[in-house]
Every structure is written in C-alpha cells, then in structure tokens.
Design a protein around this motif. Structure first.
Motif, short mmCIF file in Angstrom:
data_model
loop_
_atom_site.label_atom_id
_atom_site.label_comp_id
_atom_site.label_asym_id
_atom_site.label_seq_id
_atom_site.Cartn_x
_atom_site.Cartn_y
_atom_site.Cartn_z
N GLU A 75 11.76 6.82 -8.00
CA GLU A 75 11.54 6.69 -6.55
C GLU A 75 11.40 5.21 -6.16
OE1 GLU A 75 8.72 8.53 -3.00
OE2 GLU A 75 8.19 8.88 -5.10
N THR A 76 10.67 4.45 -6.97
CA THR A 76 10.53 3.02 -6.70
C THR A 76 11.86 2.30 -6.88
OG1 THR A 76 8.24 3.11 -7.47
CG2 THR A 76 9.24 0.94 -7.33
N PHE A 77 12.59 2.67 -7.92
CA PHE A 77 13.91 2.10 -8.19
C PHE A 77 14.84 2.33 -7.01
CE2 PHE A 77 18.13 2.81 -10.38
CZ PHE A 77 18.32 1.51 -10.85
N TYR A 78 14.87 3.56 -6.53
CA TYR A 78 15.71 3.92 -5.39
C TYR A 78 15.35 3.08 -4.16
CZ TYR A 78 17.77 6.98 -1.79
OH TYR A 78 18.49 7.48 -0.73
N SER A 79 14.06 2.96 -3.90
CA SER A 79 13.61 2.21 -2.71
C SER A 79 13.94 0.73 -2.82
CB SER A 79 12.09 2.39 -2.53
OG SER A 79 11.78 3.74 -2.26
N GLN A 80 13.72 0.15 -4.00
CA GLN A 80 13.99 -1.29 -4.16
C GLN A 80 15.48 -1.59 -4.09
OE1 GLN A 80 11.91 -3.45 -7.21
NE2 GLN A 80 9.99 -2.35 -6.87
#
Length: 284
Positions: A75-80
C-alpha cells in the motif's frame, strides 16, 4: 494506456535490474512494448524508502514485476509511486485480496481444498483439526515452507505436543516473512507423471487469460486443465492475478493456489517474451 513495467534493482547496483529478474527485463526490452522503471531494492525493502533510478516525464500506468510485499508495505509502495506519477494497475485492495489466500478463498472455495484459519501463535487444537481432515498441510496466509524439513502433510498419527513442536519450526522457517495467520488445508493427492505432478499456472490480465503454462516441470504430453474451469475464474476481484490448477490422482482438477500477478513467478521454461506480449494485448 499501460506502457511501463516497474522492476526492483540489483542489491549491488541501483541502476541495474535485480539479477533474478534479468530474463524478464531483457524480454521486456526486446519486445519494445513497454518502458522500464527500476527502483532501489535495498532502500525499499530494508528502509522503506523509494528511490527510482529513472522517473517518467509524465504520468504513466504501470505493471509491477518483482518480489512479494506484505499488504501494508505494498500500500505504501503504491502510494509513493503514485506521488511520482506512476500508477500501478493493481491497487492495494486488489493486491491484498489475491495475495492473502483466505481473502480469495471465498471466491474459489467450490474448486479448492477445504481450509481452516487460525491467528498466529495460537495453540491449535489438533484433535478438532483431525475431526475435519484425515490429512492436512500447514501454511501462513501467503506461503508454505515447501522444500524444507517441515512435513508435507500431517495425518491422524500426529499428537498435540508433536504438532506444537513442528509449528515452532514453521515459525522459524517463515521468520519475518510470516504473514497474516495460519491456514490448515486439506491435503490433496496429485496425479503423478513419472516423478512430476501436473500443475499449471494461469496469468489473468484485465479478466482475460493471458498465459497458461506448465508449472511443475511436467512433460508436454501431460493433461491440460479443462478450458471451462480456467475460464470460470476470469473475473476474480483484481485486474492482474494468477490461479494454479493441479490434476488430482482421480483425474479431476482443483485450484491449489492463487496469487497477485505482480509477485507471482513465471514458470520454468516459460517464454518470457510471449508472456509480455500477451500482457500487452490484454492491456489494449
């Protein structure tokens, strides 16, 4: 239009692709159908910092091909990535649905082994489990520990103390990769062709069958999964995912695994260029 593949870098050189993904990278370049973006392996997986070796000049839609991440990490990867103008086709909800098997189980339950789930580190009452299953295997919500000394399956001969000891071994094997909880799955007898089982991995993209490949090193003369069964699972709740089918000893077929397409490996001997051409066609 989806025109980009995102790969992790080599641990040793952030401008080169991960060595284990070199063949995929080469295939993408040779087809000329996608641009490539590489992110720093060590910085991301060890520190949670996203460092790109190259960045797009305008917003792009992309497919990730690389290593597994826990749902919260993805989820963090996707957002960044999105903040850098890179939108992955697989959103965090879809990733979590397909990557965490109990989430997808309800969609495939009619064609897969029975299963029970338990919280991590909870004492599992083995007498109750044996009431449901004559033989069973153990995995966490994502992976088993196949290829280790851990038993392929347990049967009615297992007692509570011995099972508890084996579970401690399981936790040690999975280490910090341990995800979600514990799955107890009915053990299935797979048909043998010589010393090989008969397993196929199907990649689905945009609710189309992208590729069907032999996934257990079996000969090409082995039976193939029924077309109707493969087509039945074109509409799971993600745009990019895999389903693994296996022939049972009685000649019927069942689903033995499902996963997110971004982090599912290609089969040994699979044509990598054909794979990326198929993805491209499904994404048009």
């Amino acid at each position: 239009m989806v025109n980009t593949i995102v790969f992790p870098s080599s641990f040793f050189d952030t401008r080169r692709v991960d060595e284990d993904l070199q063949q995929e990278y080469d295939a993408v370049v040779e087809t000329g159908l996608f641009d490539v973006i590489i992110f720093g392996y060590e910085k991301w997986f060890d520190e949670g910092k996203l460092v790109l070796a190259n960045a797009p000049s305008e917003e792009v839609m992309a497919v990730y091909r690389g290593w597994m991440m826990k749902p919260e990490q993805y989820e963090t990867f996707y957002s960044q990535l999105q903040e850098r103008g890179i939108c992955l086709v697989t959103d965090p909800e879809a990733y979590t649905t397909m990557h965490v098997f109990p989430n997808v189980y309800k969609f495939v339950a009619k064609d897969t082994a029975k299963m029970q789930v338990f919280p991590l580190h909870q004492e599992i009452n083995i007498a109750e489990v044996k009431k449901e299953f004559s033989r069973f295997m153990v995995k966490d919500y994502v992976k088993s520990v196949k290829g280790t000394k851990f038993p392929r399956y347990f049967d009615h001969s297992i007692d509570q103390d011995t099972f508890h000891q084996w579970m401690e071994v399981f936790y040690q094997y999975r280490g910090n990769l341990l995800t979600g909880g514990i799955c107890i799955k009915e053990f299935l007898d797979l048909k043998q062709y010589g010393d090989r089982t008969n397993e196929y991995r199907v990649f689905y993209m945009n609710h189309e069958i992208a590729t069907v490949s032999r996934n257990s090193g079996q000969l090409s003369t082995a039976a193939t999964p029924p077309k109707a069964l493969v087509e039945k699972y074109c509409n799971l709740p993600s745009v990019f995912y895999t389903v693994d089918f296996a022939e049972l000893d009685n000649g019927t077929w069942q689903i033995i695994e499902a996963g997110d397409g971004s982090v599912s490996g290609l089969s040994e001997g699979q044509d990598y260029k054909a794979f990326f051409r198929a993805l491209y066609q499904c994404l048009l």
